[in-house]
Design a protein around this motif. Structure first.
Motif, mmCIF file in Angstrom:
data_model
loop_
_atom_site.group_PDB
_atom_site.id
_atom_site.type_symbol
_atom_site.label_atom_id
_atom_site.label_comp_id
_atom_site.label_asym_id
_atom_site.label_seq_id
_atom_site.Cartn_x
_atom_site.Cartn_y
_atom_site.Cartn_z
ATOM 1 N N GLY A 1 0.802 -1.222 0.000
ATOM 2 C CA GLY A 1 0.000 0.000 0.000
ATOM 3 C C GLY A 1 0.832 1.268 0.000
ATOM 4 N N THR A 2 0.181 2.344 0.437
ATOM 5 C CA THR A 2 0.745 3.690 0.313
ATOM 6 C C THR A 2 0.573 4.453 1.625
ATOM 7 N N GLY A 3 1.546 5.294 1.938
ATOM 8 C CA GLY A 3 1.429 6.139 3.130
ATOM 9 C C GLY A 3 2.595 5.901 4.071
ATOM 10 N N SER A 4 2.570 6.621 5.194
ATOM 11 C CA SER A 4 3.717 6.558 6.101
ATOM 12 C C SER A 4 3.812 5.184 6.777
ATOM 13 N N THR A 5 2.679 4.550 7.105
ATOM 14 C CA THR A 5 2.736 3.236 7.747
ATOM 15 C C THR A 5 3.197 2.187 6.736
ATOM 16 N N ALA A 6 2.670 2.277 5.513
ATOM 17 C CA ALA A 6 3.109 1.360 4.451
ATOM 18 C C ALA A 6 4.593 1.549 4.161
ATOM 19 N N GLY B 1 -2.081 0.736 5.097
ATOM 20 C CA GLY B 1 -2.603 1.507 6.218
ATOM 21 C C GLY B 1 -4.045 1.925 5.984
ATOM 22 N N ALA B 2 -4.544 2.791 6.862
ATOM 23 C CA ALA B 2 -5.905 3.308 6.725
ATOM 24 C C ALA B 2 -5.981 4.670 7.402
ATOM 25 N N ASP B 3 -6.959 5.461 6.987
ATOM 26 C CA ASP B 3 -7.193 6.741 7.663
ATOM 27 C C ASP B 3 -8.150 6.557 8.830
ATOM 28 N N GLY C 1 -6.274 9.211 2.087
ATOM 29 C CA GLY C 1 -5.633 10.431 2.562
ATOM 30 C C GLY C 1 -4.407 10.783 1.730
ATOM 31 N N GLY C 2 -3.794 9.756 1.170
ATOM 32 C CA GLY C 2 -2.616 9.977 0.309
ATOM 33 C C GLY C 2 -2.966 9.971 -1.168
ATOM 34 N N ALA C 3 -4.279 10.028 -1.474
ATOM 35 C CA ALA C 3 -4.779 10.134 -2.857
ATOM 36 C C ALA C 3 -4.540 8.882 -3.702
HETATM 37 C C1 5RP Z 1 -3.232 6.551 1.097
HETATM 38 C C2 5RP Z 1 -3.937 5.822 2.190
HETATM 39 C C3 5RP Z 1 -3.158 5.546 3.420
HETATM 40 O O1 5RP Z 1 -3.234 4.182 3.701
HETATM 41 C C4 5RP Z 1 -3.758 6.327 4.544
HETATM 42 O O2 5RP Z 1 -3.802 7.689 4.176
HETATM 43 C C5 5RP Z 1 -2.959 6.136 5.837
HETATM 44 O O3 5RP Z 1 -1.744 6.806 5.725
HETATM 45 P P1 5RP Z 1 -0.694 6.842 6.913
HETATM 46 O O4 5RP Z 1 -0.171 5.461 7.080
HETATM 47 O O5 5RP Z 1 0.350 7.813 6.440
HETATM 48 O O6 5RP Z 1 -1.392 7.325 8.156
HETATM 49 O O7 5RP Z 1 -5.068 5.457 2.094
HETATM 50 O O8 5RP Z 1 -4.081 6.832 0.027
#
Ligand code: 5RP
Length: 225
Positions: free
Chosen positions: A31-36, A86-88, A100-102
Motif C-alpha cells: 500500500g501507500t502512506g507513512s505506515t506502508a 494503512g488506513a485513515d 488520505g494519500g490520494a
Molecule cells: C493513502 C492511504 C493511506 O493508507 C492512509 O492515508 C494512511 O496513511 P498513513 O499510514 O500515512 O497514516 O489510504 O491513500
C-alpha cells in the motif's frame, strides 16, 4: 511511544505475519502512506525470500525499487496472496476510509486482487463510526463541479483538494460531514454517479486482519460481525 514508533511496530508485526508464507515466487501487494513506508523498509530486510511486489502508487513503487525490490504490474502478477496497507480510519468490522494519500483507486484495485488484506495502523485510526476523516472521492477532472453538486445532494460538504493530481491523472474531492452509518450502501451509491472513479470507503473489500499499534503492544484483530 510516539505515533511513528507505533507505525513501525505494526510494520514489523506485519512482516512477521507474512514472513512464514513467503517463497521465491511470492509477489506481495504493498500500500501507500507513512505506515506502508515502514512496511516497505521492513520488507527490504527479507528481499531475498520473495519475488517482488505490486505497488498501489508511484511513490511506493519508487521506495520499493530504491530498496532493490522488483515491482510488477498487476496484470502480470495475477492474484496476490496478501496486501498490506494503512488506513485513515477503521472500524470493528474492519471497514475503512482510505485515500488520505490520494492513492485510493489503485489501493482498492490491489486489495480486491488479493486473497488477504492486512491493515496496519496506529490506535488513533480505530473508530466506532467512520466519517470524522473526510471521505476522499477520486473524480474525472471534467466532472469536478458537477460531482461536487451531486455529493452535496447526498449530504456531504465536498472540498476540492486543490493542487493534487492522482497517479491516474484525476482529482480528489474530500467529503466532510458524510453520514457513514451504512458504509456498504454509501460505497455503492457514490460509485453509481457518472464521473466518479472511486471512493475511499473500503467496505465491499474490508480488511481481513488489523494489526493495531497500541501503547501496550500490537493487537491482532479480525472482523466483528
Ligand atoms: C493513502 C492511504 C493511506 O493508507 C492512509 O492515508 C494512511 O496513511 P498513513 O499510514 O500515512 O497514516 O489510504 O491513500
Amino acid at each position: 511511544m510516539t505515533q511513528d514508533e507505533l507505525k513501525q511496530a505494526v510494520a514489523q508485526a506485519a512482516l512477521e505475519e507474512v514472513r512464514k508464507d513467503l517463497n521465491k515466487d511470492t509477489i506481495i501487494g504493498v500500500g501507500t502512506g507513512s505506515t506502508a513506508n515502514y512496511f516497505i523498509d521492513e520488507l527490504a530486510k527479507v528481499k531475498m525470500d520473495f519475488d517482488g511486489a505490486v505497488a498501489s502508487s508511484e511513490a511506493s513503487a519508487e521506495r520499493l525499487k530504491a530498496h532493490g525490490i522488483p515491482v510488477y504490474d498487476l496484470n502480470s502478477a495475477g492474484i496476490l496472496d496478501v496486501y498490506v496497507d494503512g488506513a485513515d480510519e477503521i472500524n470493528a468490522r474492519l471497514q475503512m476510509i482510505k485515500g488520505g494519500g490520494a492513492a485510493l483507486t489503485r489501493e482498492k484495485i490491489v486489495a480486491s486482487a488479493s486473497r488477504k488484506f492486512i491493515c496496519i495502523a496506529d490506535e488513533s485510526k480505530l473508530v466506532d463510526i467512520l466519517g470524522d476523516f473526510p471521505l476522499p472521492v477520486e473524480v474525472l477532472p471534467m466532472a469536478r463541479s458537477h460531482l461536487g453538486r451531486e455529493l452535496v445532494k447526498l449530504g456531504a460538504d465536498p472540498q476540492w483538494r486543490e493542487g493534487v493530481t492522482t497517479d491516474n491523472g484525476n482529482w480528489i474531492l474530500d467529503c466532510y460531514n458524510f453520514q457513514l452509518d451504512d458504509p456498504l450502501k454509501l460505497e455503492s451509491r457514490i460509485n453509481d454517479i457518472a464521473g466518479v472513479v472511486c471512493n475511499g470507503i473500503f467496505a465491499q473489500r474490508a480488511a481481513d486482519v488489523l494489526l493495531l499499534g497500541c501503547k501496550d503492544g500490537v493487537k491482532r484483530m479480525t472482523a466483528e460481525v
